[in-house]
Scaffold this motif. Structure first.
Motif, PDB file in Angstrom:
ATOM      1  N   LYS A  24       0.826  -1.212   0.000  1.00  0.00           N
ATOM      2  CA  LYS A  24       0.000   0.000   0.000  1.00  0.00           C
ATOM      3  C   LYS A  24       0.862   1.264   0.000  1.00  0.00           C
ATOM      4  O   LYS A  24       0.530   2.255  -0.659  1.00  0.00           O
ATOM      5  N   ILE A  27       2.049   1.777  -3.487  1.00  0.00           N
ATOM      6  CA  ILE A  27       0.972   2.338  -4.315  1.00  0.00           C
ATOM      7  C   ILE A  27       0.783   3.816  -4.004  1.00  0.00           C
ATOM      8  O   ILE A  27       0.635   4.643  -4.911  1.00  0.00           O
ATOM      9  N   PHE A  28       0.814   4.159  -2.707  1.00  0.00           N
ATOM     10  CA  PHE A  28       0.679   5.570  -2.323  1.00  0.00           C
ATOM     11  C   PHE A  28       1.829   6.386  -2.902  1.00  0.00           C
ATOM     12  O   PHE A  28       1.629   7.519  -3.370  1.00  0.00           O
ATOM     13  N   ALA A 189      -5.509   8.300  -3.733  1.00  0.00           N
ATOM     14  CA  ALA A 189      -4.473   8.292  -2.696  1.00  0.00           C
ATOM     15  C   ALA A 189      -5.081   8.404  -1.303  1.00  0.00           C
ATOM     16  O   ALA A 189      -4.606   7.776  -0.349  1.00  0.00           O
ATOM     17  N   VAL A 192      -6.330   5.002  -0.283  1.00  0.00           N
ATOM     18  CA  VAL A 192      -5.218   4.118   0.073  1.00  0.00           C
ATOM     19  C   VAL A 192      -4.685   4.460   1.458  1.00  0.00           C
ATOM     20  O   VAL A 192      -4.437   3.569   2.283  1.00  0.00           O
ATOM     21  N   SER A 193      -4.531   5.736   1.747  1.00  0.00           N
ATOM     22  CA  SER A 193      -3.993   6.142   3.051  1.00  0.00           C
ATOM     23  C   SER A 193      -4.934   5.747   4.184  1.00  0.00           C
ATOM     24  O   SER A 193      -4.478   5.387   5.278  1.00  0.00           O
ATOM     25  N   SER A 195      -6.627   3.104   4.302  1.00  0.00           N
ATOM     26  CA  SER A 195      -6.565   1.654   4.478  1.00  0.00           C
ATOM     27  C   SER A 195      -5.250   1.178   5.092  1.00  0.00           C
ATOM     28  O   SER A 195      -5.089  -0.017   5.363  1.00  0.00           O
ATOM     29  N   LEU A 196      -4.302   2.082   5.334  1.00  0.00           N
ATOM     30  CA  LEU A 196      -2.999   1.691   5.888  1.00  0.00           C
ATOM     31  C   LEU A 196      -3.125   1.230   7.336  1.00  0.00           C
ATOM     32  O   LEU A 196      -3.989   1.704   8.089  1.00  0.00           O
TER      33      LEU A 196
END
Length: 410
Positions: A24, A27-28, A189, A192-193, A195-196
């Motif tokens: 992740k 990807i970020f 983005a 994604v952040s 889901s970290l």
């Protein structure tokens, strides 16, 4: 026998979150650097807003000033409240900054957008790398940091290359189209952040004054720990060496007769060079050693600027690739030294101090470089930079190597 399955489950319990988080973060990293406007931003400022080269460098001074003012506070907030939260805040500012560009018509409109983006990147600075290190530490694999950092940097540059590939065509189709697409990228983005996973932080001593704690960390990084200071000073110079041409290479390409449609692919190629060198930086370091690595940095920088300053052919922009190669090699290596000599309570703060020095260096020197470019020409500016770095880099590298040797002897 009954203990073996439980050990396997425990290993998987620590391994799966680690690999998921690293993916992740990669990807970020790609999304944060998938900057569709970047390959054409100087041309946009010149042709659509009507800025001069001096004003363009001044715009970046405002960006750097916002980044500078928020750099260390954002790093400290990240250490105290969490790296994941800092990345979420960054995404919100990123969406706001690129949205502001849709309504920009004057110099001050551009300044407003850049101020928002400066705060955005201040919150990212240090937070993603610190979260990577803490993820590896939670999994007991900190020795992989340089390799993972290089790969994360590689993903970032691949993301920027992908954004640059079609930027020229987007711009020709509609000047604002790259900015519209960019807003969507930051929306992804943000998801994604959110889901970290952030490893649980160790409880340190109770902080009675956040101001005193922030000052203590800055004193530790800039005064007490000489290796950290030397690493940050060397990193500042290497960062500046790769940053000036980001804003000057596009008008240089125009001056050399490079078609605007080439700008995207050229920018993509430059970023792929950064990605390739970052991905293999740990291998190059293992082969050359730290001393020869510093010498390689110097050779790449002086040769790159000298080539840009002494030639003016259509293919002269290829000398810029020497500077992007240096950028890819140095980042993971220097960040690894900073991480190794930091603790959880100050990790993002130290990385932010490193970036703060870089921004401060640009705020001081950027307008001068822009003035020389406007009044004496781009090639004169490139040659002046080649001479300046030839003088300053050996001094910074010598200090860094000496303190590194002293640290190893302790």
């Amino acid at each position: 026998m009954s203990r073996q399955p439980s050990r396997i489950r425990a290993a998987l319990h620590s391994f799966l979150p680690m690999t998921s988080n690293i993916l992740k973060l990669n990807i970020f990293a790609a999304l944060k650097m998938m900057l569709f406007p970047m390959a054409i931003i100087t041309v946009f400022w010149k042709d659509q807003i009507g800025l001069s080269l001096s004003e363009i460098l001044l715009v970046n001074v405002f960006f750097s000033a916002a980044n500078l003012l928020m750099e260390y506070p954002s790093g400290y907030v990240s250490d105290q409240l969490g790296y994941r939260l800092a990345l979420v805040i960054a995404c919100l500012f990123g969406i706001g900054g690129w949205t502001a560009y849709l309504f920009a018509h004057t110099f001050w409109h551009v300044i407003g957008a850049e101020l928002l983006l400066g705060v955005c990147y201040a919150f990212i600075s240090g937070s993603d790398n610190a979260l990577l290190y803490e993820t590896l530490r939670a999994g007991g694999r900190t020795e992989l940091y340089t390799r993972c950092d290089g790969r994360m940097a590689g993903w970032a540059q691949i993301g920027e290359a992908c954004g640059a590939l079609c930027a020229g065509l987007m711009y020709v189709t509609a000047p604002l189209l790259p900015f519209m697409v960019q807003i969507g990228v930051w929306g992804i983005a943000l998801a994604v952040s959110l889901s970290l996973h952030e490893p649980k932080a160790e409880k340190g001593p109770k902080i009675t004054s956040h101001l005193s704690e922030a000052l203590r960390i800055s004193r530790y990084g800039l005064v007490e720990k000489k290796l950290l200071r030397a690493t940050m000073l060397l990193g500042m110079l290497l960062g500046l060496a790769s940053f000036y041409p980001v804003w000057l290479v596009q008008p240089f390409m125009q001056q050399c007769g490079v078609p605007v449609a080439w700008f995207g692919p050229v920018w993509a190629g430059a970023n792929l060079m950064v990605a390739l060198c970052a991905y293999h930086s740990h291998k190059v370091l293992a082969v050359l050693g730290l001393r020869r690595m510093c010498l390689l940095f110097l050779v790449l920088i002086v040769a790159g600027y000298a080539g840009l300053g002494l030639t003016s052919m259509v293919g002269s922009f290829l000398f810029y690739f020497l500077l992007t190669a240096m950028r890819g090699l140095q980042g993971p290596i220097l960040r690894s030294f900073l991480q190794q000599h930091s603790t959880r309570s100050m990790r993002a703060s130290i990385l932010s101090l490193h970036n703060l020095l870089f921004r401060l260096g640009y705020v001081v020197s950027g307008p001068l470089v822009g003035w020389v470019s406007d009044t004496r020409g781009l090639q004169t500016a490139f040659l002046a930079l080649a001479c300046a770095f030839a003088l300053l880099l050996p001094l910074a590298a010598r200090s860094f190597l000496r303190h590194q040797m002293e640290s190893e002897e302790l």
